[in-house]
Design a protein around this motif. Structure first.
Motif, PDB file in Angstrom:
ATOM      1  N   SER A 260      -8.982  -7.520   1.547  1.00 30.49           N
ATOM      2  CA  SER A 260      -9.761  -6.978   2.665  1.00 30.49           C
ATOM      3  C   SER A 260      -9.680  -5.468   2.629  1.00 30.49           C
ATOM      4  O   SER A 260      -9.114  -4.879   1.698  1.00 30.49           O
ATOM      5  N   ARG A 261     -10.234  -4.829   3.664  1.00 32.00           N
ATOM      6  CA  ARG A 261     -10.140  -3.373   3.759  1.00 32.00           C
ATOM      7  C   ARG A 261      -8.685  -2.941   3.849  1.00 32.00           C
ATOM      8  O   ARG A 261      -8.255  -2.024   3.148  1.00 32.00           O
ATOM      9  N   ALA A 469      -5.720  -3.948  -0.906  1.00 31.76           N
ATOM     10  CA  ALA A 469      -6.541  -3.206   0.055  1.00 31.76           C
ATOM     11  C   ALA A 469      -7.746  -2.566  -0.634  1.00 31.76           C
ATOM     12  O   ALA A 469      -7.775  -2.399  -1.851  1.00 31.76           O
ATOM     13  N   GLY A 470      -8.725  -2.165   0.185  1.00 32.82           N
ATOM     14  CA  GLY A 470      -9.925  -1.554  -0.364  1.00 32.82           C
ATOM     15  C   GLY A 470     -10.648  -2.489  -1.308  1.00 32.82           C
ATOM     16  O   GLY A 470     -11.097  -2.092  -2.393  1.00 32.82           O
ATOM     17  N   ALA A 487      -8.152  -1.243  -4.504  1.00 35.96           N
ATOM     18  CA  ALA A 487      -7.481   0.034  -4.710  1.00 35.96           C
ATOM     19  C   ALA A 487      -5.994  -0.141  -4.947  1.00 35.96           C
ATOM     20  O   ALA A 487      -5.330   0.744  -5.501  1.00 35.96           O
ATOM     21  N   SER A 488      -5.437  -1.298  -4.549  1.00 37.00           N
ATOM     22  CA  SER A 488      -4.003  -1.534  -4.730  1.00 37.00           C
ATOM     23  C   SER A 488      -3.652  -1.837  -6.180  1.00 37.00           C
ATOM     24  O   SER A 488      -2.499  -1.662  -6.596  1.00 37.00           O
ATOM     25  N   LEU A 489      -4.643  -2.319  -6.944  1.00 32.23           N
ATOM     26  CA  LEU A 489      -4.423  -2.668  -8.346  1.00 32.23           C
ATOM     27  C   LEU A 489      -5.656  -2.243  -9.137  1.00 32.23           C
ATOM     28  O   LEU A 489      -6.437  -3.082  -9.609  1.00 32.23           O
ATOM     29  N   PRO A 490      -5.880  -0.942  -9.270  1.00 34.89           N
ATOM     30  CA  PRO A 490      -7.113  -0.460  -9.904  1.00 34.89           C
ATOM     31  C   PRO A 490      -7.207  -0.901 -11.368  1.00 34.89           C
ATOM     32  O   PRO A 490      -6.211  -0.967 -12.080  1.00 34.89           O
TER      33      PRO A 490
END
Length: 628
Positions: A260-261, A469-470, A487-490
């Motif tokens: 989620s966000r 997240a993101g 964004a937590s695991l780009p």
């Protein structure tokens, strides 16, 4: 029905319609006397429970409130002009543990009983007519009788007043949702849009297959329950840790990849009883502050005009409780802190410096930005590191929310409820994305702790995988799959042939699936930038685009600008929804008493035959005095 007999049509007979009916009955002797009145209740779902709380729901689905925190009745803390009519809470009525989280069918039974009580309180001069169908449109002049067109009825209901208590509604997909739906249709994939999880066809999600889930709130909790326990899985006590569970799968579960966000679930419900001194509320966001906002000569923007005072109010509650209950964790005298806190500008460097001086441990600071973005800047080296990190986050949240050493969290919860009560006076506020309601729900409307313990067990079993997240979801036309990253695991992508939007539909007028609400908007009702139906905050009358309140049309509930925090009212908390219901009922009764409606002498123009079928069905009529 005689054209001369006064009538009110209530569209929606669920909890909000029942609450309005209860206030109508309570105020009727004072404001309307023994005059005759027809009350028409229009709802295709059972009166009382409505759609969401139907008693045929799975008992695996729980309420998100404790039994002792749910009431349909007023008490002496509710500031209303009408009479207080006390009644039992859900716990008292059902004879159950007040700290328990009842099933939704149990709540539905309570609502059905509360509805019957409201009906029984009406005098014999009031006749209630039930119409188990859908209202399609309201027509009629501002200064004359309204006509409510019903599905399956050729002749509309004539009404002096119309009250819309529509509750939570489905939505038509907007452009953002049509794209993944079209992609799924082209490639034979599964796409479930935002909807009420209990009404979704989850059989399309096959066992063992990965499913991307966008949304980590209460809709996800329902999805998690129905796809695990609902498919025959069960939980056992961990053999070595009394605080942990072990999930025993049935083999019929899919694998849920959720993000989620924020990337985290809603905070757990607080699991201890508050004691000792509680913050005096309101303090920095009360009637005076709302009066000043109402006097502003420009449209209000929530983040610019309202949030600074709200943030200061939440922080006040947090620090008041910290100094009162945990003074050993503070470094200055309480009265010094409170004086300087009151003088400081909200969300400014002076306030930050004061907190840093007076509260040595940053873990004791109230930081709304950190609360809203708990994974901001956090990056994980691998998918497994992300799973470990999120499990630690959930476990830490459970410990904190069940430990009275962190009782400032309870104080912030109290302040959130206080703020919501004040916000109802403001009506229309610019809040793109409905940020405030989401933030409130994330902090105050999370699941019971036992649900999060089950989430941890499902994570241990590999049935739930965290995405972070993101969250970003893309469509791969070449390979015919959905792809998700965060964004937590780009740089890492998870693929699946199924995507579930685990959230409720937005309560927008413009994209509502409800024909009446869409027609109301098309006929000139105002909607906010966030899509909510604009109503007069004083009595709930529907506002037109010209700003004038309609004299004969009212609306209550989550699709309006007078939303109340939480699904139900907690006893002895002032009852925002009760105040709204009382004001609307009293305004309606005064108008019904004073109106002189001419007889209808000509047929009314209305919807075309395609929207108002010619088949007719008789309503169910009952005398109020005959209802037990």
């Amino acid at each position: 029905m005689s054209a001369r007999r006064p009538a009110v049509v209530v569209v929606g007979a669920g909890p909000r319609g029942t609450g309005f009916l209860e206030r109508l009955a309570a105020n009727l002797p004072e404001l309307y006397g023994d005059r005759p009145l027809d009350v028409h209740l229009v709802d295709p779902h059972p009166a009382g429970p409505g759609r969401i709380w139907r008693t045929d729901r799975s008992p695996l689905l729980w309420m998100n409130s404790r039994a002792e925190d749910v009431t349909m009745f007023t008490d002496d803390t509710v500031r209303i002009d009408g009479p207080v009519r006390p009644g039992p809470s859900l716990a008292e009525w059902a004879g159950i543990d007040g700290r328990s989280f009842p099933s939704r069918p149990q709540q539905g039974a309570y609502l059905r009983w509360a509805h019957a009580q409201a009906r029984a309180a009406l005098p014999p001069t009031v006749t209630v007519h039930e119409h188990p169908t859908t209202a399609l449109r309201v027509t009629g002049p501002r200064d004359g009788r309204q006509r409510v067109w019903l599905d399956g009825h050729a002749v509309p209901l004539a009404a002096d007043l119309v009250v819309l208590a529509l509750g939570h509604l489905d939505a038509r997909p907007d452009a953002r949702l049509r794209e993944p739906a079209g992609f799924a249709a082209r490639h034979g994939l599964v796409y479930l849009p935002p909807e009420f999880t209990a009404d979704s066809d989850l059989s399309v999600l096959p066992a063992g297959e990965p499913v991307l889930v966008r949304g980590f709130g209460l809709a996800f909790v329902d999805l998690m329950v129905l796809l695990t326990e609902g498919r025959g899985g069960r939980y056992e006590q961990h053999p070595e840790d009394a605080d942990r569970l072990v999930y025993v799968p049935s083999g019929r579960e899919p694998v849920l990849h959720v993000g989620s966000r924020r990337g985290v679930p809603y905070h757990s419900k607080i699991g201890y009883e508050p004691d000792g001194e509680r913050p005096p509320l309101p303090r920095f966001f009360g009637p005076a502050e709302v009066d000043a906002l109402l006097a502003a000569d420009r449209p209000l923007d929530f983040r610019r005009d309202v949030w600074p005072s709200v943030a200061k109010e939440l922080g006040w509650a947090h620090y008041h409780r910290l100094f009162a209950a945990h003074p050993e964790r503070t470094a200055v005298a309480r009265e010094v802190f409170e004086e300087r806190y009151a003088a400081a500008e909200p969300l400014g460097p002076e306030l930050d410096a004061l907190v840093a001086l007076a509260v040595p441990d940053p873990a004791d600071h109230f930081d709304p930005d950190a609360l809203d973005h708990p994974l901001a800047g956090v990056r994980y080296a691998s998918a497994e590191a992300l799973q470990d990190g999120l499990r630690r986050y959930v476990a830490d949240d459970l410990r904190r929310r069940h430990n009275p050493a962190h009782s400032p969290d309870q104080a912030v919860f109290d302040a959130l409820l206080s703020v919501y009560g004040q916000l109802t006076r403001l009506g229309e506020i610019g809040d793109p994305g409905n940020w405030w309601h989401g933030f409130f729900s994330y902090l105050a409307s999370g699941p019971p702790g036992s649900r999060l313990r089950r989430l941890l067990a499902l994570s241990d079993a590999g049935i739930v995988r965290f995405l972070g997240a993101g969250l970003t979801v893309e469509t791969d036309e070449a390979r015919g799959v959905f792809r998700a990253s965060s964004a937590s695991l780009p740089g890492e992508w998870t693929e699946a042939r199924a995507l579930v939007e685990a959230r409720l539909p937005d309560p927008t007028v413009t994209h509502s699936a409800d024909p009446l609400l869409r027609a109301l908007y098309a006929d000139g009702a105002r909607a906010t930038d966030a899509g909510l139906l604009a109503v007069d905050p004083g009595d709930g009358r529907v506002l037109g685009r010209d700003g004038r309140p309609h004299p004969r049309r009212f609306a209550l509930g989550p699709h309006t600008t007078s939303r109340a925090g939480g699904a139900f009212t907690r006893p002895r908390t002032g009852g925002v929804a009760f105040r709204q219901n009382d004001r609307t009922a009293r305004t309606a009764l005064a108008l019904l008493r004073d109106l002189s409606c001419p007889a209808d002498t000509a047929p009314a123009a209305g919807p075309t035959a395609t929207s108002a079928p010619t088949a007719t069905s008789a309503p169910v009529e009952t005398s109020a005095s005959a209802v037990a």
